[in-house]
Design a protein around this motif. Structure first.
Motif, PDB file in Angstrom:
ATOM      1  N   GLY A  92      42.091  82.417  43.062  1.00  0.00           N
ATOM      2  CA  GLY A  92      42.984  83.183  43.918  1.00  0.00           C
ATOM      3  C   GLY A  92      43.995  83.959  43.101  1.00  0.00           C
ATOM      4  O   GLY A  92      43.960  83.958  41.857  1.00  0.00           O
ATOM      5  N   PRO A  93      44.933  84.634  43.768  1.00  0.00           N
ATOM      6  CA  PRO A  93      45.963  85.407  43.058  1.00  0.00           C
ATOM      7  C   PRO A  93      46.788  84.500  42.151  1.00  0.00           C
ATOM      8  O   PRO A  93      47.075  83.353  42.488  1.00  0.00           O
ATOM      9  N   LEU A  94      47.173  85.022  40.994  1.00  0.00           N
ATOM     10  CA  LEU A  94      47.968  84.255  40.039  1.00  0.00           C
ATOM     11  C   LEU A  94      49.452  84.381  40.346  1.00  0.00           C
ATOM     12  O   LEU A  94      49.937  85.454  40.718  1.00  0.00           O
ATOM     13  N   SER A  95      50.173  83.270  40.153  1.00  0.00           N
ATOM     14  CA  SER A  95      51.612  83.284  40.392  1.00  0.00           C
ATOM     15  C   SER A  95      52.418  82.797  39.189  1.00  0.00           C
ATOM     16  O   SER A  95      53.640  82.692  39.263  1.00  0.00           O
ATOM     17  N   LEU A  96      51.739  82.510  38.068  1.00  0.00           N
ATOM     18  CA  LEU A  96      52.448  82.022  36.886  1.00  0.00           C
ATOM     19  C   LEU A  96      53.343  83.099  36.275  1.00  0.00           C
ATOM     20  O   LEU A  96      54.361  82.789  35.657  1.00  0.00           O
ATOM     21  N   PHE A  97      52.954  84.353  36.444  1.00  0.00           N
ATOM     22  CA  PHE A  97      53.753  85.478  35.953  1.00  0.00           C
ATOM     23  C   PHE A  97      53.308  86.725  36.697  1.00  0.00           C
ATOM     24  O   PHE A  97      52.288  86.710  37.411  1.00  0.00           O
TER      25      PHE A  97
END
Length: 418
Positions: free
Chosen positions: A37-42
């Protein structure tokens, strides 16, 4: 030389985009769910790729406390958490065994990339005097195996393997051989990776190795499919506890499966592209079968490397045809990277755990997103729906940049005196 000892799997632990418990991981995998899924770490807005297989809701402080979490890079956090789960799952009490008979081998393709990037930024912004004294102990590839051995005071064999995407498989294979030869009784082994960072994502994207299906990430990883366009970068860990059969049976351990064989080779041709005919991969598989003294028609299922790249999937298919001959049409094959993405140096550990669970539960996980098989990819890849079927022997393949190839064979455990 004495008779080789039998080696069994007694504990397993995972940290993946599909969960960090065996039950959740396995049920999601068999249901054909995607962890991509979409990344949220950066912020990925300036990157070519905006998605991956990120471990959800990761809170190292809640797991380890502030001090320990601060001393572990993300990849070592994953390794520690999966090791703790594997040890708990096995029920072993290390205090009952001589510490020098128990060891650790954990692989990682890249190691502490998060720490490297963080400290590099600090150096550029504030100067070299502000670099953390924990930088090197956190980013080194052997940090995971070292920290795991320290937690339980294990003083036996302790190494780290860095063979790109074959790292975990090589680690498990080496641990297997140490126990088989009588150089250890118990080994914690597998792989861990946390390469979803600015440099990790950007570097793989610049190579054009990654899928760019940003509009539909759950369908981006599509091994063996005609429309595959690259792999999906993921993170996590897969760790297992291996024991010699005698030790495991003496303590009444539950045994998931037996490790039967291990083969490794090199392509010797290109730093990133596989041998187009899969000759190195075929050599690893043949060596694995020979090591196990199992004929090709004795294998029921293969957890394929299957990364969703054009060259890789076709080369692996050609290799399987070369090794298994007429039996290849009766082989059942799947790539769990279709659901998990590619965990790089951790992939072989997670995938051997999936292979052991396939034997243990009589269910074979599917290759999802396989709608139209690609040219030359014409085997039984268990498309889209899991199968309830009993299998006796399973092979797991792992191939990495650098031309590294590793194959492991496990089987349903049957006591010698049964």
């Amino acid at each position: 030389m004495g008779k080789s000892r039998r080696v069994v799997i007694t504990g397993m632990g995972v940290v993946t985009a599909l969960g960090d418990t065996l039950d959740r991981f396995w049920s999601s995998l068999c249901a054909g769910q995607s962890g991509v899924g979409p990344l949220s770490l950066f912020d990925t807005s300036e990157f070519k790729v905006h998605f991956g297989g990120q471990v959800p809701d990761w809170d190292p402080v809640a797991r380890f406390g502030v001090k320990e979490a601060r001393h572990l890079d993300r990849f070592a956090q994953f390794a520690m958490a999966a090791s703790m789960s594997a040890v708990e799952d096995s029920g072993i009490d290390f205090e009952r065994y001589p510490s020098h008979t128990c060891g650790v081998i954990i692989g990682s393709g890249i190691g502490g990339l998060t720490e490297f990037e963080t400290q590099h930024s600090i150096m550029r912004e504030k100067g070299p005097s502000r670099i953390s004294p924990f930088t090197i102990p956190k980013l080194m590839v052997n940090a995971a195996s070292g920290q795991v051995s320290i937690r339980w005071g294990l003083c036996g064999p302790n190494t780290a393997i860095a063979t790109a995407c074959a790292s975990a498989a090589n680690a498990i294979g080496d641990a297997f051989k140490l126990i088989q030869a009588g150089l250890a009784d118990v080994m914690i082994t597998g792989g861990s990776e946390a390469a979803i960072t600015h440099m990790g994502l950007g570097g793989f994207a610049s190579m054009r190795a990654l899928s760019t299906r940003n509009e539909d990430p759950t369908r981006a990883s599509r091994p063996f499919d005609r429309d595959r366009d690259g792999f999906v970068l993921s993170e996590g860990a897969g760790i297992m506890l291996l024991e010699c059969e005698e030790v495991a049976r003496a303590r009444g351990a539950r045994i998931y499966a037996e490790v039967l064989g291990y083969g490794m080779s090199a392509d010797g041709s290109h730093i990133t592209a596989p041998d187009e005919q899969g000759r190195g991969a075929a050599r690893a598989m043949n060596l694995c079968l020979n090591d196990a003294r199992v004929s090709p028609d004795g294998v029921d299922y293969i957890n394929a490397h299957g990364t969703s790249t054009g060259l890789g999937d076709l080369a692996e298919t050609r290799a399987m045809k070369s090794v298994f001959g007429s039996h290849v049409d009766r082989l059942q094959i799947s790539s769990t990277k279709s659901e998990l993405g590619h965990l790089l140096g951790a992939s072989g550990g997670v995938e051997l755990i999936a292979s052991a669970l396939a034997i243990h539960t009589d269910v074979l996980p599917p290759t999802i997103n396989l709608d139209n098989p690609g040219e030359g990819c014409d085997l039984d890849y268990i498309p889209n729906v899991a199968r309830e079927v009993k299998v006796e022997r399973v092979m797991s393949n792992s191939f990495g940049f650098g031309g590294h190839n590793a194959s492991l064979l496990i089987g349903r455990y049957r006591p010698s005196d049964a």
